[in-house]
Design a protein around this motif. Sequence first.
Motif, PDB file in Angstrom:
ATOM      1  N   ARG A   1      91.469 113.083  72.722  1.00  7.80           N
ATOM      2  CA  ARG A   1      91.374 111.648  72.483  1.00  7.80           C
ATOM      3  C   ARG A   1      90.517 111.418  71.238  1.00  7.80           C
ATOM      4  N   ARG A   2      90.962 110.531  70.375  1.00  4.03           N
ATOM      5  CA  ARG A   2      90.316 110.341  69.076  1.00  4.03           C
ATOM      6  C   ARG A   2      89.287 109.218  69.161  1.00  4.03           C
TER       7      ARG A   2
ATOM      8  N   ARG B   1      90.603 115.197  66.049  1.00  3.96           N
ATOM      9  CA  ARG B   1      91.977 115.124  66.528  1.00  3.96           C
ATOM     10  C   ARG B   1      92.536 116.544  66.609  1.00  3.96           C
TER      11      ARG B   1
ATOM     12  N   GLY C   1      85.384 112.893  71.549  1.00  2.24           N
ATOM     13  CA  GLY C   1      86.777 112.981  71.980  1.00  2.24           C
ATOM     14  C   GLY C   1      86.908 113.996  73.100  1.00  2.24           C
TER      15      GLY C   1
ATOM     16  N   GLN D   1      84.154 101.728  74.004  1.00  2.01           N
ATOM     17  CA  GLN D   1      84.192 102.859  73.081  1.00  2.01           C
ATOM     18  C   GLN D   1      82.831 102.978  72.402  1.00  2.01           C
TER      19      GLN D   1
END
Length: 751
Positions: free
Chosen positions: A210-211, A217, A306, A594
Amino acid sequence: MEQSSVWIKTRRQEQTESAAAAATTIATMSRSRITTYATATQGLNSIWSQLYAFVVVVVVALSLLLNCQVCQGAGRAPPEPYYGRYIGQFTNFAHGIKGSIYAVDESTLFVKSFAYDGTGPDAFFWVGKTARPSPEGYIIPYPEEYTGSDPPVLQAHNNTDIILRLPMGKRIKDIRWLSVWCRRFTVDFGEVFIPPGLDVPKPRVLPEFRRLAHGLRSSNISVLDAKTFYIPNLHYDGAGPDAYFWVGNGSEPNIMGIKVPNEVGSLDPLRGYQGEDIEIQLPGSLTVYDIDWLAVWCVEYRHNFGHVFIPKDLDVPPALGQTKITTTTTPRPVYSNCREILPNKLQVKWELQGEYVQIELFGRISEDQYMAFGLSGANGRPQMAQSDVVVAFYDSNARVFRAEDYFISDLSQCDGQRGVCPDERLGARNNVVVVSGDRKGGVTSIRYKRLLQTNEAIYDMPIPIDREVSIIAAVGPLNARKEANAHSHTASDHNPDDIRINFSKRNDHSCKNSLYDIKDESGPKPWPTLKIKGEQRFRASIGATGGKRGYTAITGIPSWGIAWYINDLLIPEITVERGLTYEFIIEGGNDPAQPARYHPFYITDSPEGGLGQKTGLEARKQKAYAGVEYDEDGNAIPTGVGRYCEWEHRTVDRSAEFDNFEQFKSTLVFKCEDGEPGYMNWTVPMDAPDTLYYQCFTHNNLGWRINVVDAGASTASTTLQLERNQLFFYMMLTVFSLVVTRSRLTNCLLA
């Protein structure tokens, strides 16, 4: 880490405890029912009592069986030790063949405790798809790696654990049996049959990372076996100060995790990656059945860059050491030979590999320098002229590591015919092959291979393996062509004494310390501090910190990889005037879900910031001047929020390469998420202190200093400077006029 590991309660433990609890509950209920039944049915026939007890036992057994199936369906780990799907035991016909056979994966078999007396003249592991073992089969070579054209004959074994890989792309479903077979006499010494339709463990493909932050990535991640992850096309800018591969339990990555060594087995903070394929393995006895997620996590700042979740229905191969894949970052070999040629600057490690010698150079050099190593131009002394060396360096333009074959005819710049020249510029070949390279902690390491004997008679010397030979080594600057720049050497950048090496020797290891352990006293030169004066409108967004040249050098505080950019400048000092109103356009993120992209902007008297992390007395120690409101309970609520925009690295952090921020900024790209920026107007109080700070509400140490001055003071200094400049101009003009007038007067008198 030992404390952290206590918090990781494995699924295996949880499910075992769950099963035990269920069994205890059912058994207790059953005993209660039996007691109740016995009391209520006194006087009935004892046969009925026994029948009822039998039914209860059956119910308990079925319940336990069902519970185990549920546990297995929910991802319960296989029983330990786990060797794969069990096939069967060898049936012995001769020579004491024994062993248990397991299917590890689609093309790998594991033989546990294999025994064979070794007296068969032409025996091999043999597989085929006929009804029984026969000459219509083929060999599984063991050992897998061997010299010569034919596989070696099977040797004696006594309870040896053996991994067998099917050759030629064959899979277990393509064979019906495994035998220990003598080709010469076509005799079957022992056999085992593969059950039809055998369901073997298989690697599991997961989603990509998950970025969330720092350009992390990847492509889809694979669980290759119970301990091994394969991460293809990994990208990460390397700017996190304390980031690691991190595993643990829970619905989201958290601080109760465990560090996972990187692809070379190191627990150093992660470097930058540019689309590399790597393999990492869980430490100790930890397996994929024990964890819920794999993440890239910053320990110091407790941030998740991530992650990917581990499903609960895994059925992957066991970790028996069978997993071997080729990655773009291969593990560094363990050398038995090491010499430190230049103290604290250059070490060389080497290993003879058949017709080649593999050499790895380790140098404390900058990115505009090279390190050179090779054969001296004169045996018995260190001589640059007529030497045959390899020049190794990091090409910062092409972003690759290079090792190039050089012949030094003279100590002068290469003109294409003479001087310090790459062989290719002289019309010859580069007989050096780069294997790998790395740069971290101020140390550049480059591994390369070279033939002992090339067919270049003029420019390449043969490397002898039957005696010692004098070597030459140096470090120095690269020129604009990315070639070794001819320069005068000092005693510290080349070896002034004769050093001899026998390249066929083993255990020639005199390196006492690693160059990575040497502290760099100088460090990179910090960038000049940026300043903003006379502006009343500011745009605040997020960006890269500039490593040790930027945020850390300016503030003296370690960064966690991002910082505030004001008007596209990295943490500039802002000057504001009391009583004036200033507008801030804020692009630090507006989604609290986030945290790595949620940085509310506020102004405070705290040089640290992070008011949202503070409680009690710690929160009361700082005062917020803008960007914060308080609810009726006195809780601080951030208001300086807007869409997220960031100056991101195009590749990896290259801050160490540049002398100023503007050059570094050219390596960044500005990206914004969808949405609108936030706006904040701030009228500077008349009683504001002389120094304030713009900071992040949710994290420490993202911003820098605001200089608060009295009304007109910021423009007064500018006006005063202009007046001084004008006065100086008029003075110079007056002097010039006097000189001209005197010259004319003199000419008139002479006339």
